[in-house]
Design an enzyme around this catalytic site. Structure first.
Site, PDB file in Angstrom:
ATOM      1  N   GLN A   1     -15.075   2.278  -6.946  1.00 50.43           N
ATOM      2  CA  GLN A   1     -14.347   1.151  -6.352  1.00 50.43           C
ATOM      3  C   GLN A   1     -12.893   1.551  -6.148  1.00 50.43           C
ATOM      4  OE1 GLN A   1     -15.646  -2.757  -8.515  1.00 50.43           O
ATOM      5  NE2 GLN A   1     -16.154  -1.041  -9.816  1.00 50.43           N
ATOM      6  N   ASN A   2     -12.527   2.729  -6.657  1.00 54.01           N
ATOM      7  CA  ASN A   2     -11.119   3.139  -6.608  1.00 54.01           C
ATOM      8  C   ASN A   2     -10.771   3.727  -5.249  1.00 54.01           C
ATOM      9  OD1 ASN A   2     -11.193   2.395  -9.220  1.00 54.01           O
ATOM     10  ND2 ASN A   2     -11.082   4.444 -10.090  1.00 54.01           N
TER      11      ASN A   2
ATOM     12  N   ALA B   1     -12.239   6.238 -21.169  1.00 55.97           N
ATOM     13  CA  ALA B   1     -13.079   7.166 -20.403  1.00 55.97           C
ATOM     14  C   ALA B   1     -12.702   8.623 -20.686  1.00 55.97           C
ATOM     15  CB  ALA B   1     -12.939   6.872 -18.906  1.00 55.97           C
TER      16      ALA B   1
ATOM     17  N   TYR C   1       0.822  -1.221   0.000  1.00 57.18           N
ATOM     18  CA  TYR C   1       0.000   0.000   0.000  1.00 57.18           C
ATOM     19  C   TYR C   1       0.852   1.264   0.000  1.00 57.18           C
ATOM     20  CZ  TYR C   1      -4.148  -2.743  -0.058  1.00 57.18           C
ATOM     21  OH  TYR C   1      -5.121  -3.613  -0.493  1.00 57.18           O
TER      22      TYR C   1
ATOM     23  N   HIS D   1     -14.653   0.802  -1.624  1.00 60.58           N
ATOM     24  CA  HIS D   1     -13.526  -0.068  -1.266  1.00 60.58           C
ATOM     25  C   HIS D   1     -12.482   0.653  -0.411  1.00 60.58           C
ATOM     26  CE1 HIS D   1     -14.393  -3.048  -4.803  1.00 60.58           C
ATOM     27  NE2 HIS D   1     -15.213  -3.209  -3.787  1.00 60.58           N
TER      28      HIS D   1
HETATM   29  P1  OAD Z   1     -10.199  -4.222 -13.300  1.00 57.04           P
HETATM   30  O1  OAD Z   1      -8.713  -4.151 -13.416  1.00 57.04           O
HETATM   31  O2  OAD Z   1     -10.818  -5.519 -13.024  1.00 57.04           O
HETATM   32  O3  OAD Z   1     -10.866  -3.663 -14.641  1.00 57.04           O
HETATM   33  C1  OAD Z   1     -10.456  -2.445 -15.202  1.00 57.04           C
HETATM   34  C2  OAD Z   1     -11.335  -2.162 -16.393  1.00 57.04           C
HETATM   35  O4  OAD Z   1     -10.966  -0.882 -16.891  1.00 57.04           O
HETATM   36  C3  OAD Z   1     -11.202  -3.160 -17.552  1.00 57.04           C
HETATM   37  O5  OAD Z   1     -12.461  -3.621 -17.919  1.00 57.04           O
HETATM   38  C4  OAD Z   1     -10.578  -2.321 -18.670  1.00 57.04           C
HETATM   39  O6  OAD Z   1     -11.101  -2.677 -19.956  1.00 57.04           O
HETATM   40  C5  OAD Z   1     -11.020  -0.922 -18.296  1.00 57.04           C
HETATM   41  N1  OAD Z   1     -10.157   0.160 -18.786  1.00 57.04           N
HETATM   42  C6  OAD Z   1      -8.821   0.143 -19.050  1.00 57.04           C
HETATM   43  N2  OAD Z   1      -8.422   1.345 -19.500  1.00 57.04           N
HETATM   44  C7  OAD Z   1      -9.513   2.151 -19.516  1.00 57.04           C
HETATM   45  C8  OAD Z   1      -9.751   3.516 -19.881  1.00 57.04           C
HETATM   46  N3  OAD Z   1      -8.770   4.304 -20.343  1.00 57.04           N
HETATM   47  N4  OAD Z   1     -11.016   3.993 -19.781  1.00 57.04           N
HETATM   48  C9  OAD Z   1     -12.031   3.191 -19.328  1.00 57.04           C
HETATM   49  N5  OAD Z   1     -11.859   1.914 -18.973  1.00 57.04           N
HETATM   50  C10 OAD Z   1     -10.615   1.398 -19.058  1.00 57.04           C
HETATM   51  O7  OAD Z   1     -10.619  -3.104 -12.223  1.00 57.04           O
HETATM   52  P2  OAD Z   1     -11.985  -2.970 -11.403  1.00 57.04           P
HETATM   53  O8  OAD Z   1     -13.137  -3.509 -12.162  1.00 57.04           O
HETATM   54  O9  OAD Z   1     -12.044  -1.581 -10.912  1.00 57.04           O
HETATM   55  O10 OAD Z   1     -10.818  -4.247  -5.253  1.00 57.04           O
HETATM   56  O11 OAD Z   1     -11.685  -3.924 -10.179  1.00 57.04           O
HETATM   57  C11 OAD Z   1     -12.639  -4.045  -9.162  1.00 57.04           C
HETATM   58  C12 OAD Z   1     -11.951  -4.319  -7.849  1.00 57.04           C
HETATM   59  O12 OAD Z   1     -11.073  -5.436  -7.976  1.00 57.04           O
HETATM   60  C13 OAD Z   1     -11.030  -3.215  -7.374  1.00 57.04           C
HETATM   61  O13 OAD Z   1     -11.718  -2.168  -6.706  1.00 57.04           O
HETATM   62  C14 OAD Z   1     -10.093  -3.910  -6.460  1.00 57.04           C
HETATM   63  C15 OAD Z   1      -9.813  -5.118  -7.320  1.00 57.04           C
HETATM   64  O14 OAD Z   1      -9.371  -6.237  -6.691  1.00 57.04           O
HETATM   65  C16 OAD Z   1     -10.184  -4.230  -4.078  1.00 57.04           C
HETATM   66  O15 OAD Z   1      -9.001  -3.978  -3.937  1.00 57.04           O
HETATM   67  C17 OAD Z   1     -11.089  -4.540  -2.922  1.00 57.04           C
END
Ligand code: OAD
Length: 235
Positions: free
Chosen positions: A96-97, A225, A61, A114
């Site tokens: 979630q960020n 985005a 972290y 989160h």
């Molecule tokens: P992921 O890493 O699972 O997914 C990220 C998403 O962002 C993917 O679907 C990409 O296609 C998309 N992406 C990449 N570049 C992008 C851009 N420029 N604009 C828009 N989208 C883009 O991340 P999360 O879904 O956020 O939890 O993950 C969910 C949770 O899993 C996190 O909050 C974290 C992780 O483990 C904890 O730590 C509790």
């Protein structure tokens, strides 16, 4: 350019994930080069990891604090902060960020389900979460609370319950438009939010590729985005 038309009667729920901060230089979790390609979740982001090796957890972290403190909001964060100015309390942003880029862009009402990277709390007593930008990395001492407990990151780890779920469910019940941005749709409970509102609210996804829960969305806008959000909304 596709548009999401927002009327004065609409209430908008926005769910953001790691993808919205990708263009700011913060790695996602599951893409190529993502954090979970280089670290094992169970070794750095779980209550078991904390009990087994708090030193390793704080190194992880602290590294993430360093990366996030160098990052600046991108056009995606800025577009959502502008949307808040237009809609006020008719917009609910749930992220979630754990970075603070929505706030740095000017957003005032963001729910961090989160947790927050720049906050810590005691793992033993009821000391409320407090602002903490320190790097608690090797070979330094682990931070301690005055009660003797260990100070831990204010993060929802795997196996823990996300923050403020009641408030989130209420906002989901209230919304007429749901937009997920930059989230792979693979982590619960956030992955089910679109299903919670489906059939009642219009549902949209924004990101470079369709998410795992694609079937829950009426429409997917494929792209980054920072490129799509500034022109996405019409009033
Ligand atoms: P992921 O890493 O699972 O997914 C990220 C998403 O962002 C993917 O679907 C990409 O296609 C998309 N992406 C990449 N570049 C992008 C851009 N420029 N604009 C828009 N989208 C883009 O991340 P999360 O879904 O956020 O939890 O993950 C969910 C949770 O899993 C996190 O909050 C974290 C992780 O483990 C904890 O730590 C509790």
């Amino acid at each position: 350019m596709p548009k999401v038309a927002i009327s004065t009667a609409d209430r908008v729920f926005v769910l953001t994930g790691a993808g919205i901060s990708a263009e700011s230089g913060i790695p996602t979790f599951r893409d190529a080069g993502g954090l979970w390609r280089n670290y094992r979740i169970e070794e750095v982001a779980s209550p078991q990891a904390w009990r087994r090796d708090p030193r390793l957890v704080w190194d992880f972290y602290s590294m993430r604090r360093k990366v996030a403190s160098a990052a600046k909001p991108n056009l995606g964060h800025i577009a959502l902060a502008s949307l808040e100015q237009a809609l006020h309390d008719r917009l609910f942003v749930c992220t979630q960020n754990v970075d603070n880029l929505h706030e740095q862009a000017g957003a005032r009402r963001v729910l961090h389900m989160h947790g927050e990277l720049f906050k810590s709390r005691c793992d033993s007593c009821s000391l409320p979460p407090f602002a903490d930008t320190s790097l608690h990395e090797s070979p330094g001492e682990l931070p301690r609370c005055s009660c003797g407990g260990k100070i831990r990151p204010h993060i929802c780890w795997f196996g823990e319950t996300p923050f403020e779920l009641e408030q989130i469910l209420q906002a989901l019940d209230d919304c007429s438009i749901f937009i997920a941005i930059g989230t792979s749709g693979s982590v619960e409970p956030a992955a089910s939010f679109a299903g919670h509102v489906a059939g009642r609210a219009r549902t949209f996804y924004v990101g470079p590729e369709a998410p795992a829960n694609r079937s829950l969305f009426d429409e997917c806008f494929l792209g980054k985005a920072g490129e799509l959000l500034p022109g996405l909304f019409s009033f």
